[in-house]
Design an enzyme around this catalytic site. Structure first.
Site, PDB file in Angstrom:
ATOM      1  CE  LYS A   1     -77.159  33.197 -11.427  1.00 14.66           C
ATOM      2  NZ  LYS A   1     -78.091  33.326 -10.310  1.00 14.66           N
TER       3      LYS A   1
ATOM      4  CE  LYS B   1     -77.711  46.624  -6.547  1.00 16.48           C
ATOM      5  NZ  LYS B   1     -78.944  45.969  -6.175  1.00 16.48           N
TER       6      LYS B   1
ATOM      7  CE  LYS C   1     -82.252  40.265 -14.589  1.00 15.42           C
ATOM      8  NZ  LYS C   1     -83.668  40.251 -14.524  1.00 15.42           N
TER       9      LYS C   1
END
Ligand code: TRP
Length: 334
Positions: free
Chosen positions: A197, A115, A200
């Site tokens: 994968k 992050k 989203k």
């Protein structure tokens, strides 16, 4: 007397629209667990605040995530389903657990470092203490099993450390929580373009969302990556072809899968036909979930009832744990 059911806690992220990867990964796990354990599942709206989402979309996302999970089969009569921010006891336990968490270890967490790299201008204290809040989510119900993905296992290890430190210093209160899943039938769903994968954030056109329209589903599957077909009988399937078979096994009849599998092995498979069949079966699978989720999402009266009922049950358990934590720490004066 019947043995008490083991306690399970899991937090559902309130960002992003659910896709098939979530469904066959996380949600199916939840639905199975709700029959066997005492489950506390919640929407993690406080966790979402680290990135400063705008208030309207945050609120909308919470309704949507609840609706999608219920539409997918999570039963609010079987599990305690609630919104994190309805439970102030979690925030208080978070404060107490912050005293068990060291700056150095928090800074070393890989998800935190990621992050920081992605958003160097927003390294706030909430981000740094994310694992402490997550520990409070879990320990507040004294859970022992936590269904989470691989990426969350380190956070869980930290929860065990905080629990141990508390127990050693103040007395036995928290059992140690461990990751849990029904490993035997974990399904890994790849993106339709064959790149990693189904997730989203990546290519939207290669991800099947639970709110995709029938035509969107057909179009995405039509464009899924294939090739000119196998050259030799019984050859190994490339991973993007294997993925189409994986999807087919999940939503199509067994003899349909066998038919195309035999065609593949005989080198006379027609991927166009396979994709057409898969698309129709996928439409029939996703449509009822989408329609149910839409109806629930509109029905705020129903959702409010579910949220209140979940909050009440959750707070009962949370208050009991917090009272003990306060007592052990000497924060009890009356
Ligand atoms: N951190 C989890 C995720 O990103 C969500 C989460 C928050 C969670 N609190 C939790 C998961 C407690 C399990 C238990 O997916």
């Amino acid at each position: 007397m019947a043995k008490e059911k083991e306690i399970v806690v899991s937090g559902i992220r309130s960002t992003g629209i659910l896709h098939l990867g979530n469904y066959f990964g996380a949600i199916r796990n939840y639905i199975r667990m709700q029959e066997e354990f005492n489950c506390y599942f919640f929407v993690a709206d406080w966790h979402a605040l680290t990135t400063h989402p705008d208030p309207t979309s945050l609120r909308g996302n919470v309704y949507r995530v609840l609706a999608e999970n219920i539409a997918s089969g999570l039963d609010p009569e079987k599990v305690t389903l609630y919104v994190q921010s309805d439970i102030p006891e979690i925030a208080e336990l978070y404060l107490l657990l912050n005293m068990m968490a060291y700056k150095g270890e928090l800074e070393k967490v890989p998800t935190f470092k990621d992050k920081v790299r992605q958003n160097p201008d927003n390294v706030n204290a909430g981000l740094l203490t994310y694992p402490v809040l997550m520990s409070a989510d879990i320990l507040i119900h004294r859970a022992v099993k936590v269904p989470v993905g691989k990426d969350q296992e380190q956070h869980l290890e930290m929860s065990r450390n905080f629990a141990q430190r508390f127990n050693n210093r103040y007395g036995e209160l928290f059992p140690e929580p461990y990751p849990f899943n029904y490993g035997d039938d974990l399904v890994r769903i790849m993106s339709l373009d064959g790149n990693g994968k189904m997730s989203k954030s990546e290519n939207e056109n290669s991800t099947l969302y639970l709110n995709d329209s029938d035509d969107a589903i057909r179009n995405k599957i039509k464009k899924a990556k294939t090739d000119s077909g196998p050259q030799e009988a019984n050859s190994a399937k490339p991973d993007y072809i294997e993925n189409l078979f994986t999807l087919m096994k999940l939503v199509s009849a067994p003899d349909t899968v066998q038919f195309f599998d035999a065609a593949f092995n005989n080198c006379n498979i027609r991927y166009g036909d396979m994709k057409k069949q898969l698309a129709e079966d996928m439409v029939n699978f996703i449509r009822p979930i989408r329609e149910k989720a839409e109806a629930i999402q509109q029905d705020h009266e129903y959702l409010h009832r579910i949220m209140r009922q979940g909050a009440e049950k959750s707070r009962e358990s949370a208050a009991a744990t917090l009272k003990e934590a306060r007592r052990l720490m000497g924060i009890n004066f009356y």
